[in-house]
Design an enzyme around this catalytic site. Structure first.
Site, PDB file in Angstrom:
ATOM      1  N   GLU A   1      -0.238   0.213   0.453  1.00 37.38           N
ATOM      2  CA  GLU A   1      -1.537   0.050  -0.195  1.00 37.38           C
ATOM      3  C   GLU A   1      -2.350   1.336  -0.142  1.00 37.38           C
ATOM      4  OE1 GLU A   1      -1.680  -2.662   3.491  1.00 37.38           O
ATOM      5  OE2 GLU A   1      -0.191  -1.474   2.436  1.00 37.38           O
TER       6      GLU A   1
ATOM      7  N   CYS B   1      -5.878  -0.086   6.405  1.00 36.86           N
ATOM      8  CA  CYS B   1      -5.731  -0.272   4.962  1.00 36.86           C
ATOM      9  C   CYS B   1      -6.779  -1.242   4.421  1.00 36.86           C
ATOM     10  CB  CYS B   1      -4.323  -0.734   4.619  1.00 36.86           C
ATOM     11  SG  CYS B   1      -3.091   0.568   4.843  1.00 36.86           S
TER      12      CYS B   1
ATOM     13  N   CYS C   1      -2.959  -3.829   7.269  1.00 39.54           N
ATOM     14  CA  CYS C   1      -3.466  -3.553   8.608  1.00 39.54           C
ATOM     15  C   CYS C   1      -4.976  -3.310   8.491  1.00 39.54           C
ATOM     16  CB  CYS C   1      -2.771  -2.319   9.198  1.00 39.54           C
ATOM     17  SG  CYS C   1      -3.200  -0.761   8.384  1.00 39.54           S
TER      18      CYS C   1
ATOM     19  N   HIS D   1       0.963   3.709   4.477  1.00 41.34           N
ATOM     20  CA  HIS D   1       1.285   2.348   4.078  1.00 41.34           C
ATOM     21  C   HIS D   1       1.246   2.247   2.553  1.00 41.34           C
ATOM     22  CE1 HIS D   1       0.203   0.386   8.200  1.00 41.34           C
ATOM     23  NE2 HIS D   1       1.115   1.332   8.294  1.00 41.34           N
TER      24      HIS D   1
END
Length: 136
Positions: free
Chosen positions: A70, A99, A96, A68
């Site tokens: 981040e 993360c 999510c 992802h």
């Protein structure tokens, strides 16, 4: 509009532009990490270094090893001389839960995001940990 809100909106715009670097077809997400009004890291969703730039399998599902945005920004700052302690991360989609854990552990104190992820578990965890969360 106050100065901080203007900065927040501009950083989110920049994260959206950065998301366009993603090779993912289903969803392109970008992230910028900012500390003391300086961008210290950036990221977009995609495959790990050295992998093919294909995020989805033949059925259109995201491959399990896609990172992802981040997570990419956090790991990128970890490889630099910068520290994410006290930083703000601007993300085009809310994080999510996985993360969110990385955000908490990295010392980021504020998350600013634009769109909701399919689950709110990440946002709930961040708030529980005392991380400031702002949707814009």
């Amino acid at each position: 509009m106050d100065k901080q809100t203007q900065f927040d909106l501009h950083y989110l715009e920049m994260a959206q532009i950065w998301a366009q670097n993603s090779y993912c077809q289903r969803r392109k997400v970008g992230a910028l990490m900012v500390k003391d009004r300086m961008i210290i890291s950036d990221g977009y969703n995609g495959t790990p270094r050295g992998f093919e730039n294909v995020c989805e399998d033949e059925d259109g599902s995201t491959k399990p090893y896609v990172l992802h945005a981040e997570a990419n920004a956090i790991t990128k700052v970890a490889r630099s001389n910068n520290s994410s302690e006290g930083a703000t991360i601007y993300i085009t989609a809310s994080p999510c839960i996985e993360c969110a854990k990385l955000i908490i552990q990295s010392g980021i104190v504020r998350v600013v995001y634009r769109d909701d992820y399919r689950s709110q578990e990440g946002i709930e965890l961040l708030k529980r940990a005392g991380v400031q969360v702002d949707k814009m």
